[in-house]
Design an enzyme around this catalytic site. Structure first.
Site, PDB file in Angstrom:
ATOM      1  N   ASP A  20      -8.352  -9.217   3.413  1.00 36.51           N
ATOM      2  CA  ASP A  20      -8.158  -8.152   4.403  1.00 36.51           C
ATOM      3  C   ASP A  20      -9.215  -8.107   5.502  1.00 36.51           C
ATOM      4  O   ASP A  20     -10.126  -7.287   5.439  1.00 36.51           O
ATOM      5  CB  ASP A  20      -8.145  -6.789   3.681  1.00 36.51           C
ATOM      6  CG  ASP A  20      -7.668  -5.663   4.583  1.00 36.51           C
ATOM      7  OD1 ASP A  20      -7.223  -5.970   5.696  1.00 36.51           O
ATOM      8  OD2 ASP A  20      -7.728  -4.494   4.169  1.00 36.51           O
ATOM      9  N   GLU A  41     -12.752  -2.757  11.867  1.00 40.47           N
ATOM     10  CA  GLU A  41     -12.783  -1.937  10.657  1.00 40.47           C
ATOM     11  C   GLU A  41     -13.884  -2.381   9.693  1.00 40.47           C
ATOM     12  O   GLU A  41     -14.617  -1.552   9.155  1.00 40.47           O
ATOM     13  CB  GLU A  41     -11.412  -2.045   9.976  1.00 40.47           C
ATOM     14  CG  GLU A  41     -11.363  -1.374   8.624  1.00 40.47           C
ATOM     15  CD  GLU A  41      -9.983  -1.516   7.956  1.00 40.47           C
ATOM     16  OE1 GLU A  41      -9.071  -2.105   8.557  1.00 40.47           O
ATOM     17  OE2 GLU A  41      -9.835  -1.023   6.825  1.00 40.47           O
ATOM     18  N   GLU A  62       0.816  -1.213   0.000  1.00 41.94           N
ATOM     19  CA  GLU A  62       0.000   0.000   0.000  1.00 41.94           C
ATOM     20  C   GLU A  62       0.852   1.267   0.000  1.00 41.94           C
ATOM     21  O   GLU A  62       0.619   2.200   0.763  1.00 41.94           O
ATOM     22  CB  GLU A  62      -0.967   0.003   1.190  1.00 41.94           C
ATOM     23  CG  GLU A  62      -1.953  -1.157   1.138  1.00 41.94           C
ATOM     24  CD  GLU A  62      -3.035  -1.115   2.199  1.00 41.94           C
ATOM     25  OE1 GLU A  62      -2.774  -0.604   3.296  1.00 41.94           O
ATOM     26  OE2 GLU A  62      -4.144  -1.612   1.917  1.00 41.94           O
TER      27      GLU A  62
HETATM   28  C1  BDP Z   1      -6.291  -2.309   5.860  1.00 37.29           C
HETATM   29  C2  BDP Z   1      -6.604  -0.957   6.433  1.00 37.29           C
HETATM   30  C3  BDP Z   1      -5.445  -0.003   6.397  1.00 37.29           C
HETATM   31  C4  BDP Z   1      -4.214  -0.682   6.959  1.00 37.29           C
HETATM   32  C5  BDP Z   1      -3.944  -1.967   6.209  1.00 37.29           C
HETATM   33  C6  BDP Z   1      -2.810  -2.755   6.801  1.00 37.29           C
HETATM   34  O1  BDP Z   1      -7.708  -0.432   5.729  1.00 37.29           O
HETATM   35  O2  BDP Z   1      -5.820   1.122   7.126  1.00 37.29           O
HETATM   36  O3  BDP Z   1      -3.119   0.152   6.896  1.00 37.29           O
HETATM   37  O4  BDP Z   1      -5.061  -2.799   6.280  1.00 37.29           O
HETATM   38  O5  BDP Z   1      -3.099  -3.744   7.480  1.00 37.29           O
HETATM   39  O6  BDP Z   1      -7.231  -3.187   6.375  1.00 37.29           O
HETATM   40  O7  BDP Z   1      -1.656  -2.443   6.601  1.00 37.29           O
END
Ligand code: BDP
Length: 687
Positions: free
Chosen positions: A339, A367, A266
């Site tokens: 996720d 989340e 990301e």
């Molecule tokens: C996702 C989240 C994000 C996190 C990412 C992670 O939306 O905010 O930074 O995972 O785990 O679920 O790195």
């Protein structure tokens, strides 16, 4: 005439009945029963063990409890040997865990069996996604307990210390022994001297409770902080920079635990920026930490924007590296391959990486499960995950056994949970979210515990009224069990399936609204946004059908699972229906096991989930006589909000998918009350 003592008693009882704000978590009990604690040593940890016993003793009045630090090879790590009047452990934290176990037995009316209890995982860690400015990524319970906005972030007050102490105590009571103090999307400033000094202050409060601290690091820190021209893990200057930094950290915090790393994920920098592998990056850090006994938790949460199936990526990137990581590197893998969705099959990396330590990462903060509003007991999800059969080493190779050292002789066994706590009075935003913190810790200690047992333990400690306890008529406790404990536990145990049903049943996943991941958003696909950040990528709905084809003929992600799972998931007739649309793209009139069409089945699942929340509201209302007024009202309000949101999920998803299915919603289902345009445009002020 009413005696004064009765009046005082009455006042005290009413205070305990009406002044519960959740701040005491599951540690509410205060006892006046005397106990005689014998221990031939003193230390900060043993002093805590003693004082906990004195505060909460609910056994025989005047009984003696002997605490002994021993050398016993049957006790492993921070495990303990316990009986009604004695606790033995090889370590001081082991004694403390034994004390909490003894008190838990007393508070939950369980007989303390004579036994040895060893932890399933050696490293039982909370990951705080806290930023140096005090905000929390995906935090729903107020700001960070560790950091604050501006210069204040570095200040340590007496109040801070008190709160950290309560935090540490709660963690120790359930066996958690590590805390990563900052977000995986790490700010390089965390490694500056000032922040390290603050981390030291936190470590000092946590230490007597057996908790070590860890930090998330930014991989490009050598360039960003150190001014080097590169952060290439094979560059001698970079290697030197990390060694010097690690030496500095240990000179400030001698028992520092190690690093957590999100790299090449990301947008975060990582070794691939320099043409190196995850192993190159992780090993470089591991070598710097090794002399001090530190570890690297290297996350496998990776996916590229151009991939045709995000679910397969972590496996594709990490499997070829199996066997290349240093011994003190643990690969931290999210429970599912995408996720933290309400339901995912387990990540195929579990059990597959046989020459590398692998640790599960669970998300306690919700989340994707209704955040601080919905009541969802996550122990059911984690139980399903931990008991998932991988078949990697024949049957019995569950995820739990593949990660806790039962099958692979890994030196480090670990589990992490993304924390759900913040500055809110009740720590977690929702009173029932405390149960998820509790369940995570208990499962990290014993991954065989059932959600049923965890729910029951937690309810007894969190809601039982000391007043009714003291008056202890067996009649009132039977009444409490039948009218409170049993229905509330049932509600908790059904809550996760309910959420799956009203959000994304039958294997649907990631159909959330935009960035905040709270409400429904199967339609969400702004122009220009990378496809794998939009729900249509995951549900693939069109007039022909719905679902992501991961079979051999599709993305082939099924092949990452060991036989017989691979064939089972690949064949639509044997794929469990809970994962159907995860692995298959099917026509709307596909015949389900129930005899219904896929479309009808989807409708009934949405309806069932929505109606369940209505049932939960009734269960909660009926429990009112057994509750303090504040917690009753607060949870009631949240359940009402959850109900409205579940309605929105049901209406939004059914109306949206109906455009493709072109079929009627079955007549015995309550018709949607919203219209699709209203939901899509966000015109639903009631939620
Ligand atoms: C996702 C989240 C994000 C996190 C990412 C992670 O939306 O905010 O930074 O995972 O785990 O679920 O790195």
């Amino acid at each position: 005439m009413i005696k004064l003592t009765s009046v005082i008693l009455l006042i005290c009882t009413s205070i305990s009945l009406f002044a519960e704000n959740g701040s005491k978590l599951w540690l509410r009990y205060e006892s006046t029963t005397a106990v005689n604690v014998v221990c031939d040593r003193t230390s900060p940890t043993l002093a805590i063990a003693r004082s906990e016993l004195e505060k909460a003793w609910d056994g025989e009045a005047g009984a003696t409890v002997v605490l002994t630090v021993v050398k016993d090879s049957a006790i492993i790590g921070d495990g303990f040997r316990i009986s009604k009047n004695s606790i033995q452990a090889n370590t001081e934290p082991g004694i403390l865990y034994g004390v909490f176990e003894l008190l838990r037995c007393q508070q939950t009316d369980q007989v303390t069996q004579e036994k040895i209890s060893n932890p399933a995982y050696n490293y039982r860690i909370l990951n705080h996604w806290d930023n140096p400015d005090g905000s929390i990524e995906r935090g729903y319970a107020g700001g960070s307990i560790f950091w604050r906005r501006g210069q204040d972030s570095l200040v340590v007050t007496e109040n801070d210390k008190l709160r950290w102490k309560e935090y540490a105590r709660a963690n120790a009571s359930i066996g958690i022994n590590g805390a990563v103090l900052n977000n995986v999307n790490a700010s390089p400033s965390m490694l500056t001297k000032d922040y390290l000094e603050k981390a030291k202050a936190i470590a000092e409060v946590l230490r007597p409770y057996g908790i070590k601290i860890y930090l998330s690091i930014k991989f490009s820190s050598p360039s960003m902080l150190g001014g080097l021209s590169s952060s290439d893990p094979l560059d001698p200057e970079v290697i030197q920079w990390w060694q010097t930094k690690v030496n500095e950290i240990y000179s400030i915090i001698p028992d520092f635990g190690g690093f957590l790393v999100k790299a090449n994920s990301e947008g975060q920098p990582g070794p691939q920026n320099y043409g190196r592998t995850h192993a190159d990056g992780a090993n470089m850090l591991a070598d710097a930490l090794k002399p001090f006994g530190g570890i690297v938790m290297w996350r496998a949460f990776v996916y590229a924007p151009d991939s045709d199936d995000r679910a397969g990526q972590a496996y594709n990137e990490f499997m070829p590296l199996d066997g290349q990581f240093r011994e003190n590197v643990i690969i931290q893998v999210k429970n599912g391959p995408v996720d933290f969705q309400p339901r995912e099959p387990f990540s195929p990396l579990f059990g597959a990486m046989k020459k590398t330590s692998v640790m599960p990462e669970l998300q306690i903060t919700m989340e994707y499960l209704g955040q601080e509003v919905h009541l969802v007991f996550l122990a059911s999800m984690w139980e399903e995950f931990l008991n998932s059969e991988t078949y990697q080493e024949g049957s019995g190779s569950t995820v739990a056994r593949c990660t806790d050292g039962s099958i692979f002789p890994q030196k480090y066994t670990a589990i992490a949970g993304v924390s759900n706590i913040g500055l809110d009075t009740n720590w977690c935003g929702h009173h029932f979210a405390q149960a998820n913190w509790y369940a995570f810790g208990r499962l990290a200690w014993n991954n065989k515990l059932t959600s049923d047992q965890l729910g029951e333990e937690w309810i007894k400690q969190t809601f039982y009224m000391p007043a009714s306890n003291n008056s202890a008529s067996s009649e009132s406790s039977t009444e409490w069990t039948e009218n409170f404990l049993i229905p509330i536990k049932e509600m908790m145990l059904q809550s996760r399936e309910a959420a799956v049903n009203y959000m994304m049943p039958l294997g649907l996943h990631h159909i959330f609204a935009g960035y905040d991941h709270y409400g429904p958003g199967p339609w969400y696909a702004p122009k220009g946004l990378r496809a794998d950040w939009t729900p249509p990528y995951y549900h693939q709905a069109d007039t022909n059908g719905i679902g992501f084809d991961r079979t051999l003929k599709g993305s082939n992600a099924v092949s990452q699972y060991h036989e017989p799972l691979r064939s089972q998931f690949n064949d639509v007739n044997t794929c469990p229906e809970i994962y159907l649309l995860w692995f298959h793209h099917l026509p709307w009139d596909y015949k389900m096991k129930s005899g219904r069409t896929l479309w009808d089945e989807l409708c009934y699942h949405y309806e069932a989930g929505f109606q369940k929340v209505h049932e939960f509201r009734k269960i909660w209302d009926a429990a009112k006589p057994f509750l303090d007024s504040d917690r009753f009202a607060e949870v009631q309000k949240k359940l009402n909000e959850q109900y409205l949101n579940a309605q929105l999920w049901k209406d939004g998803c059914l109306l949206y998918f109906q455009q493709f299915s072109r079929r009627a919603i079955p007549k015995d289902i309550e018709p949607p009350v919203h219209n699709l345009e209203g939901i899509v445009s966000g015109d639903h002020p009631e939620i």
